[in-house]
Structure formats: C-alpha cells, structure tokens
Design a protein around this motif. Sequence first.
Motif, short mmCIF file in Angstrom:
data_model
loop_
_atom_site.label_atom_id
_atom_site.label_comp_id
_atom_site.label_asym_id
_atom_site.label_seq_id
_atom_site.Cartn_x
_atom_site.Cartn_y
_atom_site.Cartn_z
N GLU A 1 15.75 30.93 7.39
CA GLU A 1 14.47 30.22 7.27
C GLU A 1 13.66 30.34 8.55
OE1 GLU A 1 11.48 28.14 5.41
OE2 GLU A 1 13.32 29.00 4.56
N GLU A 2 14.35 30.24 9.70
CA GLU A 2 13.65 30.39 10.97
C GLU A 2 13.07 31.79 11.12
OE1 GLU A 2 16.42 29.33 13.96
OE2 GLU A 2 16.35 27.15 13.52
N GLN A 3 13.88 32.79 10.75
CA GLN A 3 13.36 34.16 10.82
C GLN A 3 12.17 34.36 9.88
OE1 GLN A 3 16.69 36.74 10.01
NE2 GLN A 3 17.64 36.40 12.03
N LYS A 4 12.25 33.73 8.71
CA LYS A 4 11.14 33.83 7.76
C LYS A 4 9.88 33.20 8.37
CE LYS A 4 9.60 31.88 3.38
NZ LYS A 4 9.96 31.05 2.22
N GLN A 5 9.99 32.01 8.95
CA GLN A 5 8.84 31.35 9.54
C GLN A 5 8.29 32.15 10.72
OE1 GLN A 5 7.30 28.83 8.17
NE2 GLN A 5 8.85 28.67 6.54
N ASP A 6 9.18 32.72 11.52
CA ASP A 6 8.73 33.54 12.65
C ASP A 6 7.95 34.76 12.16
OD1 ASP A 6 9.87 31.78 14.38
OD2 ASP A 6 11.73 32.94 14.66
N VAL A 7 8.47 35.41 11.12
CA VAL A 7 7.77 36.59 10.59
C VAL A 7 6.40 36.20 10.04
CG1 VAL A 7 7.82 38.33 8.77
CG2 VAL A 7 9.87 37.87 10.13
N LEU A 8 6.36 35.09 9.29
CA LEU A 8 5.07 34.67 8.73
C LEU A 8 4.09 34.23 9.83
CD1 LEU A 8 6.24 32.66 5.57
CD2 LEU A 8 5.27 34.98 5.68
N ALA A 9 4.58 33.51 10.84
CA ALA A 9 3.70 33.08 11.94
C ALA A 9 3.15 34.29 12.70
CB ALA A 9 4.46 32.14 12.87
N GLN A 10 4.04 35.27 12.97
CA GLN A 10 3.58 36.47 13.66
C GLN A 10 2.57 37.25 12.81
OE1 GLN A 10 6.76 39.02 14.86
NE2 GLN A 10 5.44 40.41 16.05
N LEU A 11 2.83 37.29 11.49
CA LEU A 11 1.89 37.97 10.60
C LEU A 11 0.54 37.25 10.59
CD1 LEU A 11 1.22 40.02 8.36
CD2 LEU A 11 2.21 38.40 6.72
N LEU A 12 0.57 35.90 10.52
CA LEU A 12 -0.67 35.14 10.51
C LEU A 12 -1.44 35.29 11.83
CD1 LEU A 12 -2.51 33.15 9.04
CD2 LEU A 12 -1.11 31.29 9.97
N GLN A 13 -0.74 35.23 12.95
CA GLN A 13 -1.38 35.36 14.25
C GLN A 13 -2.02 36.74 14.41
OE1 GLN A 13 1.26 34.68 17.52
NE2 GLN A 13 -0.35 34.86 19.08
N THR A 14 -1.27 37.77 14.03
CA THR A 14 -1.81 39.12 14.12
C THR A 14 -3.03 39.30 13.21
OG1 THR A 14 0.42 39.95 14.58
CG2 THR A 14 -1.25 41.56 13.93
N SER A 15 -2.95 38.72 12.02
CA SER A 15 -4.07 38.83 11.08
C SER A 15 -5.31 38.12 11.61
CB SER A 15 -3.66 38.25 9.72
OG SER A 15 -2.55 38.94 9.19
N LEU A 16 -5.14 36.93 12.21
CA LEU A 16 -6.29 36.21 12.75
C LEU A 16 -6.94 36.96 13.91
CD1 LEU A 16 -5.02 32.51 12.63
CD2 LEU A 16 -6.64 33.64 11.10
N VAL A 17 -6.11 37.53 14.78
CA VAL A 17 -6.66 38.31 15.90
C VAL A 17 -7.44 39.52 15.37
CG1 VAL A 17 -6.07 39.72 17.89
CG2 VAL A 17 -4.92 37.53 17.53
N MET A 18 -6.84 40.20 14.41
CA MET A 18 -7.53 41.35 13.83
C MET A 18 -8.81 40.92 13.11
SD MET A 18 -4.35 43.62 12.34
CE MET A 18 -5.49 44.86 11.73
N LEU A 19 -8.76 39.73 12.46
CA LEU A 19 -9.94 39.21 11.79
C LEU A 19 -11.05 38.95 12.80
CD1 LEU A 19 -11.37 38.03 9.29
CD2 LEU A 19 -10.26 35.84 9.81
N LEU A 20 -10.73 38.37 13.94
CA LEU A 20 -11.72 38.10 14.97
C LEU A 20 -12.31 39.39 15.55
CD1 LEU A 20 -13.19 36.07 16.79
CD2 LEU A 20 -11.24 36.15 18.35
N VAL A 21 -11.41 40.33 15.85
CA VAL A 21 -11.88 41.59 16.43
C VAL A 21 -12.77 42.35 15.45
CG1 VAL A 21 -11.16 43.84 17.32
CG2 VAL A 21 -9.93 41.76 18.01
N PHE A 22 -12.29 42.51 14.24
CA PHE A 22 -13.08 43.24 13.25
C PHE A 22 -14.34 42.48 12.85
CE2 PHE A 22 -9.02 45.48 12.56
CZ PHE A 22 -9.47 46.80 12.64
N GLY A 23 -14.28 41.13 12.93
CA GLY A 23 -15.50 40.36 12.65
C GLY A 23 -16.58 40.63 13.69
N VAL A 24 -16.20 40.64 14.97
CA VAL A 24 -17.17 40.95 16.03
C VAL A 24 -17.70 42.38 15.86
CG1 VAL A 24 -17.47 41.24 18.51
CG2 VAL A 24 -16.17 39.29 17.63
N LEU A 25 -16.81 43.32 15.59
CA LEU A 25 -17.26 44.70 15.37
C LEU A 25 -18.19 44.79 14.16
CD1 LEU A 25 -13.98 46.73 16.03
CD2 LEU A 25 -15.99 46.55 17.50
#
Length: 414
Positions: free
Chosen positions: A81-105
């Motif tokens: 469960e911890e590994q699952k939450q870590d994977v999802l949190a990392q996926l969400l964080q990466t997606s938000l950063v990419m969303l911000l970068v691509f939004g500015v672009l």
Amino acid sequence: MNARARLSVRVRLTLVYGSLFLVSIAVLVAVSYVLTARAIDQGVGTIPTTGRNRSLEAILTSTDRIRAIAEAKAALDRQLEEQKQDVLAQLLQTSLVMLLVFGVLAVLIGYVVAGRMLRPLHTVTATARRLSEGNLHERIALAGPQDEIKDLADTFDRMLDRLGRVFDAQRRFVANASHELRTPLTINRTVLEVALASRRSPPETKALADVLLGNTARHERLIDGLLLLARSEREPQGRVATPLRDVVRSALDQVDGPHGDVEVEARLADVVVEGDPVLLERCAANLLENALKYNVEGGRVWVRTGRRDGMAVLHVANTGKPVPSYEVERIYEPFRRLRADRVGSADGAGLGLSIVRAVVEAHGGTVETVPRPDGGLAITVRIPECGAVIAGPPGREPADPVRERRPSVPADPT
C-alpha cells in the motif's frame, strides 16, 4: 467599463487558448491518475495462494506459526500500500509540474500565434487611423490567402474608393454652388442698387428695392454660412502654425463697430495652434458676434486666450439674459436658437455657433458652454497647441491694440 472591455483581442484569445489547453491537460492527468490507481489495485490484489502455501498452512498448525504468517501478510500488505501511494504521489506530482510547464508554454505560444493572426487587423487599424480627407487615396492592399481578414481588408478598400468619390463630388459641389448661387444674387443686388440710385425711380420702387436688397443680403449671408459650414466639417487641408492671439485680433477688427454701450475687454496671451487660419478666424469672429448680438444694454464681453494642459484656449464670456442649462446644446444646431427673443435677429441665419463647433472639431478640439449665473454664456474653445510660441520683443510686453482701443472692465467673475 468592466475588465473584459479593457482587454485586447490578442489577450482574450491567449486566455481562451491557454484555458482550453489547461482544462484538457487537467482532464488527461485526472484520467491517467484514476487508470493507474486501478491498474495497481488489479495487479497487486491479494497474495496468491498456491498449492504449496496451502500445504504449508496445513502443516503449521501451531498458534505461533499462524500468528507469524498473519503478521507477515499484514506487513506485506502495508508495504504494498505504501509503494502504491508513493507511485501515485510521484505520478501526481510529475503530472502537476508538467501541467504547469506546458500551461505556461501554451499561454506563450498562444500569445505569439494570436499576434500573428491579428497582425493583418493591426495593418487595417493603422491605415484607418492615418486616413483623412486628404489621403483617401491610400489603400490597405493586404496580401495573403483569401480568408476572412483579407475579405475585411478588401471591403475596407472598396469603402475607401466610395468615400473618395463622395468627397470629390462634395468638393466639386461646394465649388460649383459657391459660384452658381452667388452669381444671381450678385446680379440682383447690382440691379437693386442701380434702381435705388436712379433718380427716375419712384419712391415706391425705391422702398421695394430697399426691402429686396435687405433680403438679398440676408440670402448672401445664408449661402456663405452654409458653404462655410460645409467646408468647416471637413478636415483642414493647409494646416499652418497660427498665433491664436493674431486670429482673435483680426476677428475683433471684423466685428469692430457700433454695438451700443457694450464694453469689450481682451487679454490675449501668446499661444500657437496648427490649423487653417481662415477657419479659425471665422470661428473667433462668430463667437464674438454671438457675444455682442445677444447681450444687453451696458453689457460686457470678456475675451481671453492662453494655454491649459497642453491645449490652446479661447474663452469668450458675455453678459446677457439668463440661459437655461438644458437649452445650451440647442444653440449649436443649424438654424436653431434658444427662445423667441433670439429669433428676431435679421443679422444671422442661425449658423454661427454651428460653424464654431464644426471648425473646432475639425481641428481636434472641444467646445464647452456654461451659462453664467448673472446671465449670458461662457464659451471655452480648446484646440491642441502647436508647440511653437511666437514671442514679442524681448524685455517688453507686446502692446495689445484691442485693449488700447476699448475701455477695460473688471475681470470676468466666472
């Protein structure tokens, strides 16, 4: 005015492009997050129970061994469960950063693309701002594909063609009317003057000729006023640096004559405007004639020139009968006067102040009219200043012949 009205089309298009992109990416991130979480749940599930495990559980029947196996399974579940939450949190964080970068672009790219798309419209706007009656020959001649913007530019060019023909026809009409209308009136005036001067004309004929001569003079003034109004409504062609003080002096010379006991005070400062001297002189003369004509016995007229906030100012105030504020705007309409006591004048046709407004607006200025508390009007004309100032002899205030010829009075209380 709301915030939307203050935003340019380019900014609004950029906001639309950026918003649509951000919403699309946000939906994509949410869908990816849900699918990933579901795939992890289905992939991990519970620990599979093989035949070997069942045999082991059958052998291990003691309480301690059963408790150990249960604790091991619980620890393994927590770790998964911890590994699952870590994977999802990392996926969400990466997606938000990419969303911000691509939004500015996306916003930057949308701003650039919108600017390139709107560049032809800027060309149309710049050409429209440059155009006046004197350069209607210019055309946009927009190059590029035959899209909606090129259709707009071509339509604008065709409209300029029609406007050019209309202005040419108007100039020809004014020139022809000036000649065709004045010629018969001049002939009539000459015949009437000859009849008045002839000794053989009976008194009745001379009386009739005198009446007709007055009507002819009034018609001449009416025609001159109409032609001048038509000319004033067009943008002046020959703009030159014109001292406003000299214009007002010349206008005062034109209206100089018997005006009862009305006193005129003029304080004329050095200020230069760029425009048509003839039209500006007619504007000042009409203001002075109006101030003198609609005055009272023992009245006064104040004339001022100066500058205020980068604008040349001509201020003419006069005493007279009280004027309601709601009727002030009517005096600038052609052939309109305020009340019946202003209609009986045989010296005008109701075009004086109409010409004033037309001349001032043609020079990019404004007219402000305020009723004076004691009666009469205070009219202030503002025209953009030329920038050059014609000064008098150094070390000496130039003499004002207007003030030397007319008695001075106290300053206008308004």
